[in-house]
Each structure stands twice: as C-alpha cells, then as structure tokens.
Design an enzyme around this catalytic site. Structure first.
Site, PDB file in Angstrom:
ATOM      1  N   HIS A 189       0.842  -1.235  -0.175  1.00  0.00           N
ATOM      2  CA  HIS A 189       0.077  -0.137   0.152  1.00  0.00           C
ATOM      3  C   HIS A 189       0.386   0.800   0.280  1.00  0.00           C
ATOM      4  O   HIS A 189       0.177   2.457  -0.886  1.00  0.00           O
ATOM      5  CB  HIS A 189      -1.175   0.304   1.079  1.00  0.00           C
ATOM      6  CG  HIS A 189      -0.243   0.486   2.422  1.00  0.00           C
ATOM      7  ND1 HIS A 189      -0.542  -0.684   3.502  1.00  0.00           N
ATOM      8  CD2 HIS A 189       0.117   1.584   2.846  1.00  0.00           C
ATOM      9  CE1 HIS A 189       0.896  -0.287   4.678  1.00  0.00           C
ATOM     10  NE2 HIS A 189       0.686   1.461   4.609  1.00  0.00           N
ATOM     11  N   ARG A 200      -6.636  -6.766 -12.817  1.00  0.00           N
ATOM     12  CA  ARG A 200      -6.438  -7.799 -11.906  1.00  0.00           C
ATOM     13  C   ARG A 200      -7.345  -8.172 -11.166  1.00  0.00           C
ATOM     14  O   ARG A 200      -6.976  -7.806  -9.828  1.00  0.00           O
ATOM     15  CB  ARG A 200      -5.099  -8.342 -11.299  1.00  0.00           C
ATOM     16  CG  ARG A 200      -4.052  -7.926 -12.439  1.00  0.00           C
ATOM     17  CD  ARG A 200      -2.618  -7.706 -11.806  1.00  0.00           C
ATOM     18  NE  ARG A 200      -1.745  -8.456 -12.702  1.00  0.00           N
ATOM     19  CZ  ARG A 200      -0.389  -7.568 -13.284  1.00  0.00           C
ATOM     20  NH1 ARG A 200      -0.608  -6.604 -13.100  1.00  0.00           N
ATOM     21  NH2 ARG A 200       0.008  -8.430 -13.961  1.00  0.00           N
ATOM     22  N   ARG A 240     -10.263  -9.476 -15.827  1.00  0.00           N
ATOM     23  CA  ARG A 240      -9.395 -11.051 -15.802  1.00  0.00           C
ATOM     24  C   ARG A 240     -10.466 -11.413 -14.755  1.00  0.00           C
ATOM     25  O   ARG A 240     -10.354 -10.408 -13.596  1.00  0.00           O
ATOM     26  CB  ARG A 240      -8.537 -10.775 -15.498  1.00  0.00           C
ATOM     27  CG  ARG A 240      -8.061 -11.578 -15.738  1.00  0.00           C
ATOM     28  CD  ARG A 240      -5.999 -12.519 -15.640  1.00  0.00           C
ATOM     29  NE  ARG A 240      -5.879 -11.718 -14.491  1.00  0.00           N
ATOM     30  CZ  ARG A 240      -4.220 -11.688 -14.481  1.00  0.00           C
ATOM     31  NH1 ARG A 240      -4.157 -12.038 -15.433  1.00  0.00           N
ATOM     32  NH2 ARG A 240      -3.680 -10.932 -12.902  1.00  0.00           N
ATOM     33  N   GLU A 250      -0.958 -16.999 -21.903  1.00  0.00           N
ATOM     34  CA  GLU A 250       0.233 -17.297 -21.494  1.00  0.00           C
ATOM     35  C   GLU A 250       1.090 -18.673 -20.227  1.00  0.00           C
ATOM     36  O   GLU A 250       1.694 -18.619 -19.839  1.00  0.00           O
ATOM     37  CB  GLU A 250       0.074 -16.256 -19.845  1.00  0.00           C
ATOM     38  CG  GLU A 250      -1.495 -16.997 -18.906  1.00  0.00           C
ATOM     39  CD  GLU A 250      -1.683 -16.266 -17.813  1.00  0.00           C
ATOM     40  OE1 GLU A 250      -1.005 -15.175 -17.512  1.00  0.00           O
ATOM     41  OE2 GLU A 250      -2.931 -15.960 -17.527  1.00  0.00           O
ATOM     42  N   ASN A 266       4.762 -12.932 -18.763  1.00  0.00           N
ATOM     43  CA  ASN A 266       5.393 -12.794 -17.043  1.00  0.00           C
ATOM     44  C   ASN A 266       5.095 -14.301 -16.772  1.00  0.00           C
ATOM     45  O   ASN A 266       6.466 -14.795 -16.280  1.00  0.00           O
ATOM     46  CB  ASN A 266       3.879 -12.172 -15.800  1.00  0.00           C
ATOM     47  CG  ASN A 266       4.221 -10.788 -16.095  1.00  0.00           C
ATOM     48  OD1 ASN A 266       4.840 -10.363 -16.579  1.00  0.00           O
ATOM     49  ND2 ASN A 266       3.637 -10.242 -15.082  1.00  0.00           N
ATOM     50  N   ASP A 267       3.721 -14.604 -17.755  1.00  0.00           N
ATOM     51  CA  ASP A 267       3.823 -15.852 -16.812  1.00  0.00           C
ATOM     52  C   ASP A 267       4.477 -17.375 -18.917  1.00  0.00           C
ATOM     53  O   ASP A 267       4.552 -18.250 -17.785  1.00  0.00           O
ATOM     54  CB  ASP A 267       2.488 -16.292 -16.956  1.00  0.00           C
ATOM     55  CG  ASP A 267       1.922 -16.657 -15.562  1.00  0.00           C
ATOM     56  OD1 ASP A 267       2.813 -16.724 -14.169  1.00  0.00           O
ATOM     57  OD2 ASP A 267       1.108 -16.152 -15.189  1.00  0.00           O
ATOM     58  N   ARG A 278       8.902 -17.987 -11.754  1.00  0.00           N
ATOM     59  CA  ARG A 278       8.936 -16.509 -11.785  1.00  0.00           C
ATOM     60  C   ARG A 278       9.379 -15.814 -10.979  1.00  0.00           C
ATOM     61  O   ARG A 278       9.146 -14.158 -10.992  1.00  0.00           O
ATOM     62  CB  ARG A 278       7.604 -15.370 -12.293  1.00  0.00           C
ATOM     63  CG  ARG A 278       6.765 -15.792 -11.837  1.00  0.00           C
ATOM     64  CD  ARG A 278       4.712 -15.498 -12.865  1.00  0.00           C
ATOM     65  NE  ARG A 278       4.674 -13.749 -12.224  1.00  0.00           N
ATOM     66  CZ  ARG A 278       3.772 -13.653 -13.141  1.00  0.00           C
ATOM     67  NH1 ARG A 278       2.715 -14.041 -13.227  1.00  0.00           N
ATOM     68  NH2 ARG A 278       2.986 -12.252 -12.255  1.00  0.00           N
ATOM     69  N   CYS A 300      -0.002  -7.721 -22.412  1.00  0.00           N
ATOM     70  CA  CYS A 300      -0.394  -7.104 -20.679  1.00  0.00           C
ATOM     71  C   CYS A 300       0.901  -7.482 -19.803  1.00  0.00           C
ATOM     72  O   CYS A 300       0.787  -7.369 -18.347  1.00  0.00           O
ATOM     73  CB  CYS A 300      -2.184  -7.562 -20.734  1.00  0.00           C
ATOM     74  SG  CYS A 300      -2.088  -9.004 -20.408  1.00  0.00           S
TER      75      CYS A 300
END
Ligand code: PEP
Ligand code: MG
Length: 617
Positions: free
Chosen positions: A214, A322, A358, A457, A480-481, A491, A528
């Site tokens: 945060h 996300r 998503r 992915e 990323n994946d 990862r 993305c």
C-alpha cells in the site's frame, strides 16, 4: 514491475566523487523521481516502550488504560477513514475501517487481560506481547507467504496504534511538518500514508515493502518518489540527516557529498523535464515515426483508484484489470454488489474506452486469501487461475454477474487467465451465459454483447492459438507467465531472474505465432505482461505485428515516445532478425546496437540536453 533494461547501470552518468561519509543503500524503486531532503525518522513504538511490572492492586487501572487507548485508537482510525472516503484513498479507507474492528477484537482484549492480570505486565508490554502472540498464530515472522505476511502486518499495525496511544504519541507521526521532509520508517501504516497527502512529504523510504504494497501504491498516487525494501535504513539514518532518494534507480544516499547532491539535483531537474515533455503529449495518438503503425496503449490496474492515474497518463482504457486484488485482505470473497460498484467506478473514469476485466487469478504465487488452496509441491503448476476459479463456480458466477451488470455502463471485455484447454474457455463461457440470463431475469440492463477473451500465458495455448482463435473474442499475451512456463523458470526465483527474459527467441516466436493465428480469424491481440512496458521490447513487439499493449500507466508516456522515434520498417526488420537469433543475449545485443543511442534519455528516465535547450524550458 521490473523493467527489462538493456542499459547497464554503470553506463548511466553518476557523480564520480563520493566522500567516505556518504552511505548508499539499495532498495526497490517503488515510485519514480529524485529528491534531496532532510529525514524524519519514524521509530518503531514496539522498540521504545518501557517494560514495567504492575502490582496486583493496580491491574484494574492498567486494564482501563488499555481500554481507553483502544477507544482513542478507534476514534483516530474512524476519523482517518472518513477523510479517506471519497478520495483516491478509498482502499485505505476500507483498510482503516477493518482496523477499527480489529482494535476491538475480543481475542486481543482477552490476551491483554491475561498479560496484565496474570503476568502483571504494564499495558504497553501486555499489548506488545499479545500482538506478537496473535501474529504468530497466522504464521512465522519473515514468512514469504504474502497472506501470512499481510495478516501479521495487520495485527502489528493495530497493536502499534494502541501502543502509540498508551505512550501519548500523536495520532499519526507525519503531521504538522514545517518543511519539506523525507519520511524514513520501517513500514508506514495506512493512517500515516493517508495523512501524508496534507503534509510537505517529498519522498518516502521504508525498510520493508514491495511495488504492490500500500505504501508504494500511495506514493505513486501522490507522485512522491519512494524507495522501499531499503534494509536496515533505520540503523543508518538519523532525524535531520540529509538524504538523496532516487526512486528511479531504487537507491538512498545518506549524508551525500556536495557533488552527489549537485548530481542528484541535476538528475531531478532532468527527470521533471522528461516527465513534463512526455505528459504534454498524453492526448496525442501513439504512432510510429513514419505514421504507418498506430498502437493502442492501455493500462494495467490492480486497484480501482489507479484508474484516475491511467486517465491522466492518457491510457485508452484498461488492458488488464487484475480483479484478484478485490479478494485480498478478507475472510469472505467480495459480494456481487461490491464488485459491481468497483467495476462501474473504473468504467466511469475511463469511458468511452474499454475495460478488460480479468476473472480472479488466484493460487500459484498469488495470495491465497479467502481461497484455502491445499499446499502443493509446485503451486505455479497446480490449482491456480481458471483451474481454481472453476472449482468454485459459485464465486466465479458472482463475479461474472457483477461484470455483466457493469457492462450497462460502458464497454467491457472479460478475460480468462491461464487457459490451457478449450474446455476451460467453454466452461467459463457457459457460466457467463448463465450470468447474463440471471441479470436479465432480474430486469437489470446489460450490454448486448460482452466479448470473452483469454490470456495466452501457457505454451499449450500459444501452440493451439489457431484453434483457440475460433472461440476466443480476443487474446492477451501474458509474458510474465509465458516466460515462466516456456523457459521453465519460476517467476519468483531471484537467482534465475536474469535468465527469465522475454527476449528469448522461443518467446518471440510464440508471440509471432499467436499474432498470426489471431490475424487469421480477425480477432485482436494485446500484450499485458511486463514486457510491454520495456521500451526496446515494445519496438520488438510492434515489429512482430502487435498493435495493442497494456502496461503500468506510468510507462505509457515512455512507450509512446519510444515508438514515435522509429519507422515501422526498422521495427519489422529488427523483429525478423530477432526471430532468427540463437539466444536472448543475441536479441538484446541486436536491440541495443540498433536503438540504445536514440533511447538513452528514456532508458535513464531523464531528459538529455543534447541541444543545450534546458535553460529555455
Ligand atoms: C502475465 O502473466 O504476464 C500477466 C499479465 O498476468 P499476471 O502477471 O497477473 O500473472
Ligand atoms: Mg499471468
């Protein structure tokens, strides 16, 4: 996200003279910008209370001190959460509300009563002991499990708040600052970060935290440079010490030399000029230099409040929302109404551009929160994303209904993560159809068509892209994946991080294959993963045929500028050559040779005064 940079740090100009008195601490570059200022060190109340024993006769009074501190803490938190409501800090407001409830937790009160009445400890000591005991119930200190770490953080925060009240410290330690200040702390509570909006805080340094904590999110929202994860910074910095906070490189310099200060101020000025130049063009379209390739740049969102930043940065909608972040920090999943209101607010901010929602992608390395996933040897290869979602059709259907309701307020697309089989896509499609029927049966309006697309992915999905293209309304490549699963590198593995590169020709060939399959069916393709926000990778992707990229909004200006500096023919030629390279190193060398000189300012995050024009700006 980590930027794939082809410019070695050593080649970025830095001051050569360092004095033995200056100390450099490395951390995570969490919010861009460079600042020089005096430090305000916020200590850890847990380390500074006096451990007093109380007599039997005083235990009632001592317990009453605890109760009074709890009610004062609640008042302060309620006030802060009310202030946060209706602002960009809405999530913080929700967290603060949860903390109000936690202050009155019967388990905490019971344990504190035990330590005061049976162990004869003073209220401060009892609260600290009870807090530690409860935190340990969630899991061990230093756990890498995000869920455990977050729960431990919550209880520690609540106990610190009560401790501060017992010790007579002000509600938030960041208040009534008289001058521009760099806040240095082990960690910052949501109350502290919320109060910073009104104070002349010019930078933030903390010992813990990540780019998604945060504090990092708030720092970016406030446009305050931040370096997080600067280990042991509290051992090094004292109140009033001058520090340089370099949120571009993730570096803190304590007691800098005159040359280091001059260099930092110069770089800060160049960074500001760079940002202003980029932002001045936020409403311009993204085009190649020759004008033949138009590229749509969209934003990746984790939190609804980021939609405002996305709009300010000129994002043409959201390419990846996300939604799993809605499930964090809670014992029960979010309701249909809550999700609907959240989606609706994002749509309202970015209309008329499309929002790609998503479905929640939990499991793997992502927090388990309200989904108790059984422990697995290889969680990344286990029950995650769509596989996990399909085991709980009730929760998935609730989310889909919220999305369907939101579709009445602007264009949305729904995206399925980590699809490996056609059946998975069909199963989600069946649930989406049911959600639409349910919403219509309630007499609630919704869009006539809601495109259902999928992430590419997993190598299996890339290899079968032509088959998937018959059923998916669009593709979005999650590099990323895709890198993790294609190169067989976890990862989260720090040791192999450098090898987990999207520049590997195998990845480039898969992207090319996916683009060709989509072109064959006339469906759109976006990308993305973090690759999209790397300037040289973006040139490669457009050369491979991609025309939609989605990234952190703060990267949109850089990528627009990058793509505008080269002709499409160059990008295509280099991309073709890259497809035939034998290794990622060869691809990186090719890109560096072709593009690095003209991208020096963008890769360094600073304007370069090649023409001596700075003074004119
Ligand atoms: C990806 O895998 O590239 C992606 C965008 O999804 P996430 O990072 O959320 O797994
Ligand atoms: Mg992914």
């Amino acid at each position: 996200m980590k930027r794939v940079s082809l410019i070695p740090r050593e080649s970025i100009p830095v001051a050569s003279a360092t004095s033995p008195s200056s100390i450099t601490i490395e951390g995570i570059a969490a919010s861009a910008g460079i600042v020089v200022g005096p430090a305000l060190v916020i200590g850890n109340p847990n380390a500074s209370y006096v451990r007093r024993a109380v007599s039997d006769a005083r235990v009632d009074d001592e317990y009453q001190r605890f109760e009074e501190a709890v009610s004062r803490s609640k008042e302060v938190l309620i006030e802060l959460s009310e202030r946060a409501a209706g602002t960009d800090s809405r999530e913080h407001g929700a967290i603060l509300e949860a903390y109000v409830v936690m202050c009155g937790d019967p388990m905490l009160a019971k344990k504190v009563a035990f330590y005061i009445r049976k162990e004869l400890r003073c209220a401060e000591w009892a609260v600290a002991s009870a807090g530690e005991e409860i935190a340990n119930l969630f899991g061990p200190a230093g756990s890498v499990d995000e869920y455990i770490a977050e729960r431990r953080h919550d209880i520690t925060f609540v106990c610190d708040r009560i401790l501060r009240e017992l010790m007579g410290e002000p509600a938030t330690l960041v208040q009534n600052l008289q001058r521009k200040t760099v806040v240095v702390a082990h960690d910052l509570s949501p109350a502290d970060t919320a109060s910073m909006a009104r104070e002349p805080v010019v930078a933030i340094v903390t010992e813990v935290g990540s780019r998604t904590s945060h504090t990092a999110i708030m720092a970016r929202a406030l446009a305050v440079p931040a370096v997080l994860g600067a280990s042991h910074v509290l051992h090094t910095v004292k109140n009033g010490d001058l520090v340089i906070v370099d949120g571009l490189r993730g570096v803190v310099v304590v007691n800098p030399t005159a040359i280091e200060i001059e260099d930092a101020e110069d770089r800060a000025r160049r960074h500001d000029i760079h940002e202003k130049r980029l932002n001045a063009r936020r409403d311009e379209p993204c085009r190649s230099k020759c004008g033949t390739a138009s590229v749509v740049l969209r934003a990746n969102l984790e939190l609804p409040s980021e939609a405002i930043i996305a709009k300010e940065r000129g994002a043409l909608g959201v390419g990846l929302y996300r939604t799993e972040f809605l499930f964090v920090d809670r014992v029960v999943p979010p309701s249909e109404d809550e999700q609907f209101e959240t989606f609706k607010s994002v749509i309202a901010t970015l209309a008329p551009h499309p929002i790609t929602l998503r479905i929640f992608d939990l499991g793997g390395d992502k927090f388990v929160s309200c989904f108790p996933v059984p422990p697995e040897m290889n969680p990344a290869l286990g029950l995650r994303a769509v596989r996990l979602a399909l085991t709980r059709p009730d929760i998935l259907l609730t989310q889909l209904r919220a999305m369907v309701r939101a579709s009445a307020f602007g264009p949305i697309r729904i995206m399925v993560p980590m699809v490996t089989t056609v059946q998975e896509l069909r199963d989600v499609k069946a649930l989406l159809d049911k959600a639409i029927v349910d919403i219509r049966a309630r007499g609630i309006p919704c869009a006539d068509v809601i495109p259902l697309g999928m992430m590419i992915e997993v190598p299996a999905a890339a290899m079968l892209a032509d088959i998937f293209a018959r059923e998916a309304a669009f593709f979005s490549v999650g590099t990323n994946d895709l890198v993790q699963y294609t190169l067989a590198i976890d990862r989260t593995n720090e040791t192999l991080a450098a090898q987990a590169t999207p520049f590997h020709p195998a990845i480039l060939r898969m992207i090319r294959m996916v683009q060709a399959a989509a072109d064959g069916r006339g469906i759109p393709v976006s990308l993305c993963g973090a690759m999209a926000s790397d300037p040289m990778a973006a040139l490669l992707l457009v050369g491979l045929g991609l025309r939609e990229l989605s990234m952190e909004s703060t990267s949109i200006g850089d990528i627009k500028e990058t793509l505008g500096r080269f002709d499409l023919a160059t990008m295509e030629r280099i991309a073709q050559a890259a497809l035939h390279c034998e290794s990622a190193e060869a691809v990186e060398a090719l890109l560096a040779r072709t593009y690095a000189t003209e991208l020096f300012d963008i890769l360094a995050g600073e304007a370069v005064d090649l023409d001596g024009l700075f003074d004119a700006e």
